[in-house]
Design an enzyme around this catalytic site. Structure first.
Site, PDB file in Angstrom:
ATOM      1  N   LEU A  10     -22.414 -49.956  -8.077  1.00 12.35           N
ATOM      2  CA  LEU A  10     -22.584 -48.654  -8.695  1.00 12.35           C
ATOM      3  C   LEU A  10     -21.261 -47.987  -9.083  1.00 12.35           C
ATOM      4  O   LEU A  10     -21.240 -47.110  -9.941  1.00 12.35           O
ATOM      5  CB  LEU A  10     -23.317 -47.754  -7.692  1.00 12.35           C
ATOM      6  CG  LEU A  10     -23.780 -46.391  -8.113  1.00 12.35           C
ATOM      7  CD1 LEU A  10     -24.873 -46.509  -9.162  1.00 12.35           C
ATOM      8  CD2 LEU A  10     -24.312 -45.645  -6.901  1.00 12.35           C
ATOM      9  N   TYR A  11     -20.167 -48.366  -8.438  1.00 11.51           N
ATOM     10  CA  TYR A  11     -18.876 -47.686  -8.649  1.00 11.51           C
ATOM     11  C   TYR A  11     -18.313 -47.970 -10.020  1.00 11.51           C
ATOM     12  O   TYR A  11     -18.538 -49.029 -10.570  1.00 11.51           O
ATOM     13  CB  TYR A  11     -17.869 -48.148  -7.602  1.00 11.51           C
ATOM     14  CG  TYR A  11     -18.151 -47.726  -6.188  1.00 11.51           C
ATOM     15  CD1 TYR A  11     -19.133 -46.801  -5.873  1.00 11.51           C
ATOM     16  CD2 TYR A  11     -17.422 -48.270  -5.148  1.00 11.51           C
ATOM     17  CE1 TYR A  11     -19.375 -46.439  -4.556  1.00 11.51           C
ATOM     18  CE2 TYR A  11     -17.650 -47.910  -3.829  1.00 11.51           C
ATOM     19  CZ  TYR A  11     -18.628 -46.995  -3.539  1.00 11.51           C
ATOM     20  OH  TYR A  11     -18.856 -46.642  -2.241  1.00 11.51           O
TER      21      TYR A  11
END
Length: 174
Positions: A52-53
């Site tokens: 997700l980063y």
């Protein structure tokens, strides 16, 4: 640097872990490389990331942090010197995260909400392996886990362990 055994596993990690959630949004790839070089030179070889980063999570940048780490690993040739922990995105009720799922594959696949079923976890894991430019993950976790019962059969877990994962139990952290 002092090290601790991670839960009941045989994985020993330093007492400091390098967080990477801003790389690709608030930090450049060059800054990420500088921070990784500094950390490794000072005994911090435990790197935390997620599919997700970077944060704040956006469709235009999802996966960029893992890509930066993968580029660093390739340029430094030091995969065997670091412990990589990454995470699969879990569903969040009321939050559209379909763009995370779409960006797990190249070219992007169908946009749908994340699930924690076998196929979704496998696709997320393969996406992380590709971005990180490695053939294994040291610790795989569920990100923003919504308390629910997730069942994967033991043969699937054993296959995933044999191919990609060194440690996988999110509840095994004493």
């Amino acid at each position: 640097m002092r090290r601790h055994k991670l839960g009941s596993s045989n994985l020993e990690v330093p007492i400091v872990c390098l967080g990477t959630m801003t790389w690709g949004e608030q930090n450049t790839e060059e800054e990420a490389f500088e921070q990784l070089d500094f950390a490794l030179a000072n005994g911090v070889n435990f790197i935390d990331t997620a599919e997700l980063y970077p944060v704040p999570p956006r469709s235009e940048t999802v996966g960029r942090t893992e890509t930066y780490i993968g580029n660093w690993l390739k340029s430094r040739g030091c995969r065997d010197k670091v412990i990589i922990a990454t995470k699969v995105a879990a569903p969040l009720p009321g939050v559209d995260r379909s763009w995370v799922v779409a960006n797990r594959t190249v070219p992007p696949g169908p946009a749908r909400q994340p699930e924690l079923d076998e196929a979704s976890i496998r696709t997320a894991l393969e996406g992380s392996l590709r971005r990180l430019q490695t053939d294994y993950i040291d610790l795989y976790q569920i990100h923003w886990y919504v308390r629910m019962h997730v069942v994967l059969d033991e043969s699937t877990l054993a296959e995933m362990d044999a191919i990609h994962l060194r440690h996988r139990n999110p509840n095994d952290l004493d």
